[in-house]
Design an enzyme around this catalytic site. Sequence first.
Site, PDB file in Angstrom:
ATOM      1  N   HIS A  32      -5.157   2.470  -0.851  1.00  0.00           N
ATOM      2  CA  HIS A  32      -5.311   3.681  -1.647  1.00  0.00           C
ATOM      3  C   HIS A  32      -6.590   4.388  -1.214  1.00  0.00           C
ATOM      4  O   HIS A  32      -7.588   3.748  -0.937  1.00  0.00           O
ATOM      5  CB  HIS A  32      -5.391   3.337  -3.134  1.00  0.00           C
ATOM      6  CG  HIS A  32      -5.051   4.496  -4.013  1.00  0.00           C
ATOM      7  ND1 HIS A  32      -5.925   5.525  -4.256  1.00  0.00           N
ATOM      8  CD2 HIS A  32      -3.913   4.811  -4.662  1.00  0.00           C
ATOM      9  CE1 HIS A  32      -5.345   6.421  -5.041  1.00  0.00           C
ATOM     10  NE2 HIS A  32      -4.115   6.007  -5.307  1.00  0.00           N
ATOM     11  N   HIS A  33      -6.546   5.727  -1.175  1.00  0.00           N
ATOM     12  CA  HIS A  33      -7.726   6.478  -0.749  1.00  0.00           C
ATOM     13  C   HIS A  33      -8.876   6.310  -1.739  1.00  0.00           C
ATOM     14  O   HIS A  33     -10.042   6.477  -1.382  1.00  0.00           O
ATOM     15  CB  HIS A  33      -7.364   7.959  -0.569  1.00  0.00           C
ATOM     16  CG  HIS A  33      -8.277   8.696   0.368  1.00  0.00           C
ATOM     17  ND1 HIS A  33      -9.632   8.802   0.154  1.00  0.00           N
ATOM     18  CD2 HIS A  33      -8.032   9.357   1.526  1.00  0.00           C
ATOM     19  CE1 HIS A  33     -10.186   9.510   1.131  1.00  0.00           C
ATOM     20  NE2 HIS A  33      -9.237   9.853   1.992  1.00  0.00           N
ATOM     21  N   ALA A  34      -8.550   5.934  -2.991  1.00  0.00           N
ATOM     22  CA  ALA A  34      -9.620   5.664  -3.959  1.00  0.00           C
ATOM     23  C   ALA A  34     -10.399   4.406  -3.588  1.00  0.00           C
ATOM     24  O   ALA A  34     -11.526   4.202  -4.026  1.00  0.00           O
ATOM     25  CB  ALA A  34      -9.041   5.506  -5.365  1.00  0.00           C
TER      26      ALA A  34
END
Lengths: 468, 468
Positions: free
Chosen positions: A135-137
Amino acid sequence: MKPLSPTDNLFLMLEKRQQPTHIAGLQLFDFPEGAPANYVSRFAEELREYSQPVAPFNQRLTYRFGRPYWKSDSQFDLEHHFRHVALPKPGRIRELLALISAEHSNQMDRERPLWEAYLIEGLKGRRFALYSKQHHAMMDGVSAMRLGTKMLSTDPNERNMPPVWAFDLKSKSTSKITNKLDATTFAAAARAGIRNNLTAIPHVAKAMRDAWRKSRSDSAYTSIFQAPQCILNDRITGSRRFAAESFSLDRVRAISKAYGATINDVVLAICGSALRAYLLDQNALPDNPLVAAVPVSLREDESIGGNQIVTVLANLGTHTADPAERMQIVRASVLEARERMSSMTQQEIMAYTALMMTPAGMQMLTGLIPKWQAFNVMISNVPGPKEPLYWNGARLRGMYPVSMPLDRLALNITILSYYDQLEFGLTACRRTLPSMQRMLAHLESAIEDLEEAAGLDRAARNEMELVW
Amino acid sequence: MKPLSPTDNLFLMLEKRQQPTHIAGLQLFDFPEGAPANYVSRFAEELREYSQPVAPFNQRLTYRFGRPYWKSDSQFDLEHHFRHVALPKPGRIRELLALISAEHSNQMDRERPLWEAYLIEGLKGRRFALYSKQHHAMMDGVSAMRLGTKMLSTDPNERNMPPVWAFDLKSKSTSKITNKLDATTFAAAARAGIRNNLTAIPHVAKAMRDAWRKSRSDSAYTSIFQAPQCILNDRITGSRRFAAESFSLDRVRAISKAYGATINDVVLAICGSALRAYLLDQNALPDNPLVAAVPVSLREDESIGGNQIVTVLANLGTHTADPAERMQIVRASVLEARERMSSMTQQEIMAYTALMMTPAGMQMLTGLIPKWQAFNVMISNVPGPKEPLYWNGARLRGMYPVSMPLDRLALNITILSYYDQLEFGLTACRRTLPSMQRMLAHLESAIEDLEEAAGLDRAARNEMELVW
């Protein structure tokens, strides 16, 4: 427990079923010499032994008073994250790309650490693949690529090498990139601004206000905002198409010399050419040239890595059929943008980028231009490893970025250099951009056209067939 | 354009990443006699020819004034819906169940017709599988199973048989079940009531009010509401575990005769036994017996199919270690519920069911019992085809329902009869119920225990190994 940064949180806010905000990498390996036919199954068993992941791979989301934090997952279940899968016969790259397209369409389970890794068997010619999704988070694309590279070795004889989730970063000297304010983040901020609160990123908001004030006294600020309407900028849906291809770096280098352009310029010109051909096929080519958002180095030499990376808007010259003319247009527009930025302070560059990338933010500030499109496509050219790499004796044959389309940015092109190759990864919404995989053939034609226009030797053709 | 019924819309409202509301079926086939090794690849090519689906497989969602409608998908893309995939080596049932567990965890793309079909190669022993996934808003589980059966033939020599998405229902005599007010729907209504407006289903709301009024003068209404707190009724997350197994119908029939019980009673007793063993493993067995919601026939004979299906609450007898005692408890509780319902009008049955299945609704009406749990698990026993079936010469070896856990109903057990087998499909949240697949071994032990307690011949053991 560690709170998420506002930028990381942005990618949680932005996520919805039709817009998952994960990124991934696809690595292609040769079997080690003398490996048995069931090599991949055995390797999968070995990897399952690494059942205790290191941070951030053991961290899951939790919420306190509505704010997201990372905490250790007390019920970590490796079987959910690491998956051994196979391609159907005949196990060509076509089947591999179909699998990646399908998997990349799936949104991850937020109640677990936000990563998945797929060890893929059944590739023709004694090869296997690893698809690593984050996830980019949790991690940005460049960091994920670096990490996926750092777990490898230049030594074909090294063994007992852990997978990425068990790889202790601290044990090796690392220069972890945390430059999250990249083009994707700014574009994401723009999208979030439409539905949420852009000022969740305080320094972006401030930079935008500053830039807007300055733009009123400097016409050069607005003169570049001229991207045409295009299907590339329609809304996206929840299913993806991934296409990837390797091209010879020597071949691209020869073109760059012939035209007096940088490697990055050549990459942009090739992409412009392929986009033109694709959009002509779709009967959707705008009259005005497409504009790409592109990270470039402020340094003059060809190595993109280094100190100062900025994002500029490049004219892709898609209005002309002449490849040499397109190359000159691209080159001039990048040069102009880079020169303008070279004279700016760091603060000014940030403000400029924020304004450039955030049409919704601009609209918020000005109340003008509701459907204004700053650029049509994101093209990132990222420097990767310069030497051949190995994973427990398996040679890394290619590595391809799998990126994140966003609403009104239905295609993302990311290029990675590896040893003697340029690795193109194209990720798109497969409904907004039908048959996007045809771009691969158009990229090859674009290179050939530039070679022909420059009178280069066609014997230098790429080694695609060898790689694929 | 056709509006969705309130019941169908309920499954859209209920859906979220951690609670996808699709259901599926898994069918296992033998290769046709003399089929070549690349049979599945060839078959996939043939199936791709059916690129024009019939309704409802060509219908996608659209919204007008906030209300959902079905409309034809003008950009239908078969490659998105039909996928040819493979199992990694060694291609055991274990690998198949891992694949189904992963795919069943993925939420579908709502901007396309809400179905997917996976043709799965790489199963050991010249077998292949078909995993067919549909959104519950498009089709309920029983309808999907019937349709997946209707596309097959009793004739091993029939060829040119289309896949389910191209199968024209009108061309065959069909008795399509549209009984959407099944146990799943009531349970779903209860869940929706927590977060949304239960009165979206007007007749459920009315029935509940009626039932509540009646219950004040009839103590039998409330006496059954006694399900214990259990991990089965915790909140779910977004990842699934699917486990499936075939048991010999003859074997279950012998047990039912020995105990004077119905097949359905035996199935419930087996499930109770397996749940007891699983919960003991997890150190989570409640003191009081688990309660299951079970569709049963009001007719006395063993064939569950027929006219009048009602949902009752059955005592699973999980508090006792004695299998014979458990069987008697199950039998008595089902008999009592069925007798009570036999004397009711259709209207009364509906009201009764609504009240029984909708704790949140009851809470809405009364303001009492906020965490009240009406039952712990749903167990459905559905009659399927009685003869061996074939698909283009490939014999259907087994077919297993893949169902839909819901918040506070983390496990769904659905059993299907096919020819000489009972096919168990268990679908669970894999975080809420760790290692749920161990239930399969417990089911087998439960059958053995009942056989032993009844002094039955153990030579009648099931043919599991042959099937799997």
